[in-house]
Design an enzyme around this catalytic site. Structure first.
Site, PDB file in Angstrom:
ATOM      1  N   ASP A  86       4.439  -8.070  -0.126  1.00 33.15           N
ATOM      2  CA  ASP A  86       3.345  -7.700   0.333  1.00 33.15           C
ATOM      3  C   ASP A  86       3.398  -7.782   2.071  1.00 33.15           C
ATOM      4  O   ASP A  86       3.927  -8.798   2.345  1.00 33.15           O
ATOM      5  CB  ASP A  86       2.125  -8.587   0.038  1.00 33.15           C
ATOM      6  CG  ASP A  86       0.825  -8.133   0.319  1.00 33.15           C
ATOM      7  OD1 ASP A  86       0.705  -6.884   0.821  1.00 33.15           O
ATOM      8  OD2 ASP A  86      -0.156  -8.831   0.205  1.00 33.15           O
ATOM      9  N   GLN A  94       4.317 -10.482  -4.645  1.00 36.45           N
ATOM     10  CA  GLN A  94       4.426  -9.234  -4.473  1.00 36.45           C
ATOM     11  C   GLN A  94       5.042  -9.207  -2.879  1.00 36.45           C
ATOM     12  O   GLN A  94       4.962 -10.117  -2.136  1.00 36.45           O
ATOM     13  CB  GLN A  94       3.286  -8.225  -4.643  1.00 36.45           C
ATOM     14  CG  GLN A  94       2.260  -8.499  -3.856  1.00 36.45           C
ATOM     15  CD  GLN A  94       0.813  -7.588  -4.076  1.00 36.45           C
ATOM     16  OE1 GLN A  94       0.849  -6.976  -4.961  1.00 36.45           O
ATOM     17  NE2 GLN A  94       0.158  -7.528  -3.151  1.00 36.45           N
ATOM     18  N   ARG A 138      -5.232 -13.080 -10.233  1.00 36.14           N
ATOM     19  CA  ARG A 138      -6.422 -12.346 -10.377  1.00 36.14           C
ATOM     20  C   ARG A 138      -6.720 -12.575 -11.927  1.00 36.14           C
ATOM     21  O   ARG A 138      -5.970 -12.661 -12.616  1.00 36.14           O
ATOM     22  CB  ARG A 138      -5.992 -10.905 -10.351  1.00 36.14           C
ATOM     23  CG  ARG A 138      -5.472 -10.300  -8.917  1.00 36.14           C
ATOM     24  CD  ARG A 138      -5.225  -9.056  -8.701  1.00 36.14           C
ATOM     25  NE  ARG A 138      -4.855  -8.796  -7.071  1.00 36.14           N
ATOM     26  CZ  ARG A 138      -4.538  -7.664  -6.538  1.00 36.14           C
ATOM     27  NH1 ARG A 138      -3.952  -6.666  -7.388  1.00 36.14           N
ATOM     28  NH2 ARG A 138      -4.090  -7.721  -5.466  1.00 36.14           N
ATOM     29  N   CYS A 187      -4.409  -9.601   2.469  1.00 41.93           N
ATOM     30  CA  CYS A 187      -4.855  -9.240   3.828  1.00 41.93           C
ATOM     31  C   CYS A 187      -5.905 -10.165   4.523  1.00 41.93           C
ATOM     32  O   CYS A 187      -5.608 -10.199   5.597  1.00 41.93           O
ATOM     33  CB  CYS A 187      -5.321  -7.756   3.512  1.00 41.93           C
ATOM     34  SG  CYS A 187      -6.246  -7.576   1.840  1.00 41.93           S
ATOM     35  N   LYS A 222      -4.628   6.985   2.112  1.00 39.71           N
ATOM     36  CA  LYS A 222      -3.651   5.995   1.583  1.00 39.71           C
ATOM     37  C   LYS A 222      -2.680   7.417   1.018  1.00 39.71           C
ATOM     38  O   LYS A 222      -2.966   8.471   0.905  1.00 39.71           O
ATOM     39  CB  LYS A 222      -3.945   5.322   0.446  1.00 39.71           C
ATOM     40  CG  LYS A 222      -4.557   6.059  -0.536  1.00 39.71           C
ATOM     41  CD  LYS A 222      -4.915   4.924  -1.830  1.00 39.71           C
ATOM     42  CE  LYS A 222      -5.631   5.784  -2.926  1.00 39.71           C
ATOM     43  NZ  LYS A 222      -5.738   4.734  -4.214  1.00 39.71           N
ATOM     44  N   HIS A 274      -1.702  -1.444   4.906  1.00 42.99           N
ATOM     45  CA  HIS A 274      -1.326  -2.162   3.881  1.00 42.99           C
ATOM     46  C   HIS A 274      -0.005  -1.502   3.223  1.00 42.99           C
ATOM     47  O   HIS A 274      -0.165  -0.269   3.212  1.00 42.99           O
ATOM     48  CB  HIS A 274      -2.391  -2.355   2.726  1.00 42.99           C
ATOM     49  CG  HIS A 274      -3.666  -2.756   3.320  1.00 42.99           C
ATOM     50  ND1 HIS A 274      -4.160  -4.094   2.896  1.00 42.99           N
ATOM     51  CD2 HIS A 274      -4.686  -2.184   4.081  1.00 42.99           C
ATOM     52  CE1 HIS A 274      -5.446  -4.349   3.420  1.00 42.99           C
ATOM     53  NE2 HIS A 274      -5.599  -3.136   4.332  1.00 42.99           N
ATOM     54  N   HIS A 296       1.227  -6.541   5.903  1.00 42.61           N
ATOM     55  CA  HIS A 296       0.454  -5.793   6.504  1.00 42.61           C
ATOM     56  C   HIS A 296       0.938  -5.163   8.359  1.00 42.61           C
ATOM     57  O   HIS A 296       1.410  -6.547   8.767  1.00 42.61           O
ATOM     58  CB  HIS A 296      -0.830  -6.758   6.812  1.00 42.61           C
ATOM     59  CG  HIS A 296      -1.502  -6.697   5.254  1.00 42.61           C
ATOM     60  ND1 HIS A 296      -1.146  -7.911   4.464  1.00 42.61           N
ATOM     61  CD2 HIS A 296      -2.030  -5.944   4.504  1.00 42.61           C
ATOM     62  CE1 HIS A 296      -1.556  -7.775   3.459  1.00 42.61           C
ATOM     63  NE2 HIS A 296      -2.368  -6.682   3.248  1.00 42.61           N
TER      64      HIS A 296
END
Length: 742
Positions: free
Chosen positions: A483, A481, A463, A434, A564, A610, A485
């Site tokens: 991912d 992933q 991570r 992000c 969320k 997200h 946005h």
């Protein structure tokens, strides 16, 4: 003294972070547990039993025998705790006796109203008044939406629910209570200090610091024997609210509980629960007594660190499972056997999909067949991106830590990032996309006409997970992933969220997953203006309602930066996984000073959504491996077709078939082992989970056909090359989880 000390905290909220306190939305009001005389007698009996044991053992102090390994005597702090508890509990009962009793109305879920008396009537009384069976099966109650002990008196007019073990919260309370039983057994078995003991998704665990010992599998039987004796005693769970000063005195022997009291309890009082000789710092609630636990088992142990910090003390963790019915334990054991067969780590090695190596712990080595699965999933999502207006981008893998300081991640997440120095500047590998996407959005002026901007990124993320937490593909250090946005206006939130929900439904339907939706709203500690939060939550509710699937409200569990939608999927074994995410974010646009030119010429802040559907492709592959038990559907299979020539003279025909179908995008291999029999080759292909086996010989070569059978030994018969290639391509493109040739 007790009354004055307690009344000052009646309206206080308890906010400890202890995992043992992990009961969301729980009341921190004054305890109102009215202990009956029979409970006092049971407690006295427990104490007397311990005293008798002390008399029998040289040196005194409780203890056991019979091969349990129980300490003799018990640690002296156990009796010290009980002495202080009994003193305060007596004062507490005296205080409760002064509370005014008055008629109250108790409303059941069906709207029926029952009369009761404040500070006297308990949820168990309510259940007993309805039916003995309901009272027997109830694990816990909910009073005005707050989990409440069954024996804790009601304080005023209220709505009440009675929950059994089948409910999520019922399971959590039941396993939390059994964790206390395990904690009691551990204190009686080992020299050490208890730390955290929470319920988990399937069972519970308890951590203990024991610097001079380590748990081994040989200990399990002895622990279970002690635990079963605790269950047999039907020790009642008693709740008591204590001041921080008294807590520090009670737990002065335990440096870990002391840390929690000093550092994580920011109110004057909090609660402890007692069962038998165990008194533990805990928010509860709990089952009525240990006798509700009908069957239990110690399942495994491991080492861990205090609060997950590798620089802190090493702890021993013991896991367990329990049920209110022996039948459920039998079902659980069958389930465990099936889960072991489906373990993705085992199947990954058997099918040569992937492996891990200590020289790069937590980073998957994708073998050719595993890479086929990875690429198939990624290409599938990329195809959906094209349909749904997403644009793929590629962003750097490492950034100067100034980026993470701007985003706020460095202040809260630095210990989970891999960082290093480059030319006297601190850099870190990205753990999420992000912030980089914010830089891309903000690198030039944006107009409202461009919005929504949907950026998708399969970039590699890292991570810094603790080595002890790594677990196959489900917990890794390096991953990718799906991912994305979405940068949009507030007015576009409903449409974008609805689009995200439609996206995940399309994907999960193909995979054969069922799912649950929960809207998590503003937490107690949030950033931003209240009006913005309320407006965003209203828009999410609208999107969920328009989507049409059932959803639940999860109050107070949103992220600090926005509400969320939590999505929980259920696999073939009915296990729950959280893969997808849909989150609103008001804070990153502010931190990165993002804006767009509105129609009226003013600068406005965008909102960020997200979202991910598969989540980590690594983790999703692990889940799918176990979901399909290694029997991959044709469209996702890394072994779609095996060609088996009946004799070496037909090898050339087999190779030609392989070449032609390979060009059609079919994953196809040939078995050219001349030393194996035809039956052996077919059986090998079936065991290797090839979806289809093509047997070819003289007849097939002459006529340009193949003889088709499946891994389940279903014989489809003879097809021309043109016909079978058309059917396979149609089957692949349909993404059906059933391998049918139509």
């Amino acid at each position: 003294m007790f009354t004055s000390r307690l009344t000052t905290s009646l309206s206080r909220c308890i906010k400890p972070q202890n995992l043992c306190f992990a009961r969301r939305n729980m009341s921190a009001e004054i305890t109102t547990d009215m202990a009956e005389m029979k409970i006092e007698k049971k407690e006295q009996a427990v104490n007397q039993k311990g005293n008798k044991k002390k008399e029998k053992k040289k040196g005194g102090g409780g203890g056991g025998g019979g091969g349990t390994g129980e300490l003799s005597p018990w640690p002296s702090y156990i009796q010290d705790r009980i002495t202080l508890f009994d003193k305060l509990y007596t004062e507490y009962q005296e205080y409760l006796s002064t509370r005014e009793r008055k008629p109250i109305q108790i409303t059941l879920p069906d709207g029926k109203v029952i009369e009761g008396e404040s500070w006297t009537t308990t949820p168990f009384d309510v259940a007993s008044g309805i039916s003995a069976g309901l009272a027997q099966n109830s694990v816990i109650s909910k009073v005005n939406g707050i989990l409440w002990d069954l024996d804790r008196p009601l304080e005023g007019d209220c709505n009440i629910e009675l929950l059994n073990f089948d409910s999520r919260e019922g399971k959590e309370v039941f396993w939390h209570s059994t964790a206390h039983v395990l904690g009691e057994a551990m204190e009686r078995r080992y020299v050490g200090c208890l730390c955290y003991g929470p319920p988990i998704e399937s069972g519970f665990y308890y951590d203990m610091h024991m610097p001079e010992a380590a748990v081994c599998e040989a200990d399990y039987s002895g622990l279970e024997t002690i635990m079963k004796s605790i269950v047999k005693e039907k020790q009642p769970f008693q709740r008591l609210e204590m001041t921080k000063e008294d807590l520090l005195e009670m737990f002065k022997y335990n440096e870990f509980k002391t840390r929690i009291i000093k550092n994580k309890i920011d109110t004057p009082t909090t609660t402890v629960y007692r069962c038998g000789p165990l008194i533990d710092l805990c928010r509860g609630p709990h089952v009525r007594n240990t006798g509700k636990i009908k069957t239990l088992k110690v399942v495994k142990n491991s080492s861990t660190y205090w609060e997950g910090n590798a620089e802190a003390e090493s702890l021993q963790r013991i896991y367990g499972i329990s049920f209110p019915d022996n039948k459920l334990m039998k079902e659980w054991k069958v389930f465990q056997e099936e889960a072991a067969k489906r373990d993705h780590r085992k199947i990954g090695l058997q099918q040569e999909l992937f492996f891990f190596h200590e020289l790069s712990a937590g980073s998957c080595f994708w073998l050719p067949k595993g890479t086929i699965i990875f690429n198939t999933l990624q290409k599938w999502i990329q195809g959906e991106y094209l349909k749904r207006g997403f644009t793929e981008v590629i962003t750097p893998n490492m950034y100067n830590t100034k980026l993470w300081e701007t985003s706020g991640h460095w202040q809260h997440y630095a210990e989970n990032m891999f960082s290093f120095d480059v030319e006297k500047e601190k850099y870190a590998l990205k753990p999420m996309n992000c912030p980089g996407h914010c830089l891309m959005f903000g690198h030039r002026p944006r107009s409202w006409r461009e919005l929504p901007v949907r950026m998708a990124d399969f970039g590699v993320l890292h991570r810094n997970e603790l080595s002890g937490a790594l677990s196959g593909l489900t917990r890794v250090r390096r991953f990718q992933q799906d991912d994305a946005h979405i940068f949009c206006t507030p007015e576009q939130i409903v449409d974008e969220i609805r689009g995200c929900l439609d996206f995940l439904q399309a994907i999960y339907t193909v995979l054969g997953f069922t799912y649950e939706l929960k809207l998590s709203t503003r937490p107690e500690k949030y950033l931003g203006e209240l009006q913005i939060w309320e407006d965003a939550e209203s828009r999410l509710k609208q999107a969920l309602d328009e989507f049409g699937a059932p959803w639940q409200l999860n109050p107070g569990d949103g992220a600090f930066y926005g509400p969320k939608i939590d999505i929980t999927v259920h696999d073939a074994l009915r296990r729950s996984h959280q893969c997808a995410t849909i989150q609103l974010d008001f804070q990153l646009p502010i931190r990165f000073q993002l804006s767009y030119n509105a129609p009226d010429g003013t600068e406005k802040r965008p909102v960020i959504v997200h979202r991910a559907v598969l989540g980590s492709i690594e983790r999703m592959t692990g889940i799918l491996t176990e979901h399909f038990a290694g029997k991959w559907p044709f469209w996702l299979s890394p072994r779609q077709v095996m060609v088996v020539p009946v004799m070496p003279m037909f090898n050339d025909y087999a190779i030609e078939l392989q070449r032609k179908l390979h060009l059609q995008g079919i994953v196809i291999d040939t078995d050219l082992d001349d030393g194996a029999t035809l039956n052996k080759k077919v059986r090998n292909a079936q065991l290797a989970q090839y979806n289809f086996i093509f047997v070819v010989g003289e007849k097939e070569k002459t006529s340009g056909t193949v003889n088709v059978r499946t891994r389940d030994n279903v014989v489809h018969g003879e097809f021309t090359y043109e016909d079978i290639s058309e059917k396979l391509i149609r089957l692949r493109d349909s993404k059906s989880n059933v391998d049918t040739l139509e």
